[in-house]
Write a protein that holds these residues in place. Structure first.
Motif, PDB file in Angstrom:
ATOM      1  N   ALA A  40      46.209  41.062 120.929  1.00 22.03           N
ATOM      2  CA  ALA A  40      45.739  39.859 121.456  1.00 22.03           C
ATOM      3  C   ALA A  40      44.547  40.312 122.025  1.00 22.03           C
ATOM      4  CB  ALA A  40      46.734  39.286 122.499  1.00 22.03           C
ATOM      5  N   LYS A  43      43.823  42.805 125.121  1.00 22.08           N
ATOM      6  CA  LYS A  43      45.003  43.739 125.181  1.00 22.08           C
ATOM      7  C   LYS A  43      45.130  44.683 124.439  1.00 22.08           C
ATOM      8  CE  LYS A  43      47.656  39.976 127.189  1.00 22.08           C
ATOM      9  NZ  LYS A  43      49.283  39.029 127.212  1.00 22.08           N
ATOM     10  N   SER A  63      60.904  41.491 123.272  1.00 23.94           N
ATOM     11  CA  SER A  63      60.441  40.212 123.329  1.00 23.94           C
ATOM     12  C   SER A  63      60.635  39.143 122.061  1.00 23.94           C
ATOM     13  CB  SER A  63      59.128  39.850 123.749  1.00 23.94           C
ATOM     14  OG  SER A  63      58.242  40.699 122.978  1.00 23.94           O
ATOM     15  N   GLU A  64      60.850  40.052 120.772  1.00 22.34           N
ATOM     16  CA  GLU A  64      60.851  39.634 119.669  1.00 22.34           C
ATOM     17  C   GLU A  64      62.437  39.512 118.989  1.00 22.34           C
ATOM     18  OE1 GLU A  64      57.848  41.687 120.083  1.00 22.34           O
ATOM     19  OE2 GLU A  64      57.657  39.453 120.618  1.00 22.34           O
ATOM     20  N   LYS A  87      55.803  31.247 120.143  1.00 25.93           N
ATOM     21  CA  LYS A  87      55.249  30.891 121.543  1.00 25.93           C
ATOM     22  C   LYS A  87      53.741  31.057 121.735  1.00 25.93           C
ATOM     23  CE  LYS A  87      59.396  33.099 123.371  1.00 25.93           C
ATOM     24  NZ  LYS A  87      60.110  34.002 124.463  1.00 25.93           N
ATOM     25  N   PRO A  88      52.930  30.474 122.565  1.00 26.05           N
ATOM     26  CA  PRO A  88      51.609  30.894 122.676  1.00 26.05           C
ATOM     27  C   PRO A  88      51.211  32.179 122.783  1.00 26.05           C
ATOM     28  CG  PRO A  88      52.293  28.699 123.688  1.00 26.05           C
ATOM     29  CD  PRO A  88      53.673  29.389 123.348  1.00 26.05           C
ATOM     30  N   GLU A  89      52.329  32.760 123.610  1.00 23.31           N
ATOM     31  CA  GLU A  89      52.002  34.244 123.839  1.00 23.31           C
ATOM     32  C   GLU A  89      52.202  35.139 122.513  1.00 23.31           C
ATOM     33  OE1 GLU A  89      54.198  32.323 125.417  1.00 23.31           O
ATOM     34  OE2 GLU A  89      55.651  33.077 126.251  1.00 23.31           O
ATOM     35  N   ASP A  90      52.589  34.733 121.631  1.00 21.98           N
ATOM     36  CA  ASP A  90      52.730  35.661 120.323  1.00 21.98           C
ATOM     37  C   ASP A  90      51.345  35.301 119.530  1.00 21.98           C
ATOM     38  OD1 ASP A  90      55.920  33.889 119.763  1.00 21.98           O
ATOM     39  OD2 ASP A  90      55.326  35.977 120.487  1.00 21.98           O
ATOM     40  N   THR A  91      50.243  34.828 120.116  1.00 22.61           N
ATOM     41  CA  THR A  91      48.939  34.632 119.409  1.00 22.61           C
ATOM     42  C   THR A  91      48.415  35.958 119.445  1.00 22.61           C
ATOM     43  OG1 THR A  91      48.566  32.224 120.115  1.00 22.61           O
ATOM     44  CG2 THR A  91      46.565  33.484 119.725  1.00 22.61           C
ATOM     45  N   ALA A  92      47.862  36.278 118.355  1.00 23.92           N
ATOM     46  CA  ALA A  92      47.444  37.511 118.127  1.00 23.92           C
ATOM     47  C   ALA A  92      46.863  37.943 116.834  1.00 23.92           C
ATOM     48  CB  ALA A  92      48.166  39.024 118.725  1.00 23.92           C
ATOM     49  N   THR A 120      47.865  32.119 115.387  1.00 19.62           N
ATOM     50  CA  THR A 120      47.640  31.181 116.776  1.00 19.62           C
ATOM     51  C   THR A 120      48.743  30.255 116.783  1.00 19.62           C
ATOM     52  OG1 THR A 120      45.223  31.689 116.024  1.00 19.62           O
ATOM     53  CG2 THR A 120      45.678  29.812 117.632  1.00 19.62           C
ATOM     54  N   SER A 123      49.972  25.392 122.087  1.00 10.63           N
ATOM     55  CA  SER A 123      51.234  24.968 123.002  1.00 10.63           C
ATOM     56  C   SER A 123      51.177  23.264 122.933  1.00 10.63           C
ATOM     57  CB  SER A 123      50.902  25.311 124.330  1.00 10.63           C
ATOM     58  OG  SER A 123      49.296  24.788 124.847  1.00 10.63           O
TER      59      SER A 123
END
Length: 123
Positions: A40, A43, A63-64, A87-92, A120, A123
């Motif tokens: 991401a 990160k 987390s997966e 989830k939005p935090e999977d965006t990368a 992407t 949310s």
């Protein structure tokens, strides 16, 4: 020449699914462990999942677990990553990589990399 080509990324709403593909060629597919990583913005690259060449064992980051599934088709020289409940935090940017050794979540253990595919999650 070893090559890995990812595909299947895109834009999806939270809770949706995507199926990433990693086509590999230029080496004996069954001899190599294939891992999926993601990075991401701002990160470090992190390990997501891996399928081992020796016994086909699969591994997932905490987390997966329960959301992602890694599979391989030896006849097609392809590894898949099915991603559910995104989830939005999977965006990368998602990368696949090849290693002659057993599975690892450390990127430096992998020798060859694809160019990545953007995922992407809105949310």
């Amino acid at each position: 020449e070893v090559q890995l080509v990812e595909s299947g990324g895109g834009l999806v709403q939270a809770g949706g699914s995507l199926n990433l593909s990693c086509l590999v060629f230029g080496f004996t597919f069954v001899d190599y462990t294939i891992g999926w990583f993601r990075q991401a913005p701002g990160k470090e690259r992190e390990g997501v999942s891996c399928i081992d060449s020796t016994d086909g064992a699969t591994y997932y980051a905490d987390s997966e677990k329960g959301r992602f599934a890694i599979t391989k088709d030896n006849a097609k020289n392809t590894v898949y990553l099915r991603m559910n409940s995104l989830k939005p935090e999977d965006t990368a940017v998602y990368y696949c990589a090849a290693s002659f050794f057993t599975c690892s979540y450390h990127a430096q253990s992998f020798d060859s990399w694809g160019q990545g595919t953007q995922v992407t999650v809105s949310s």
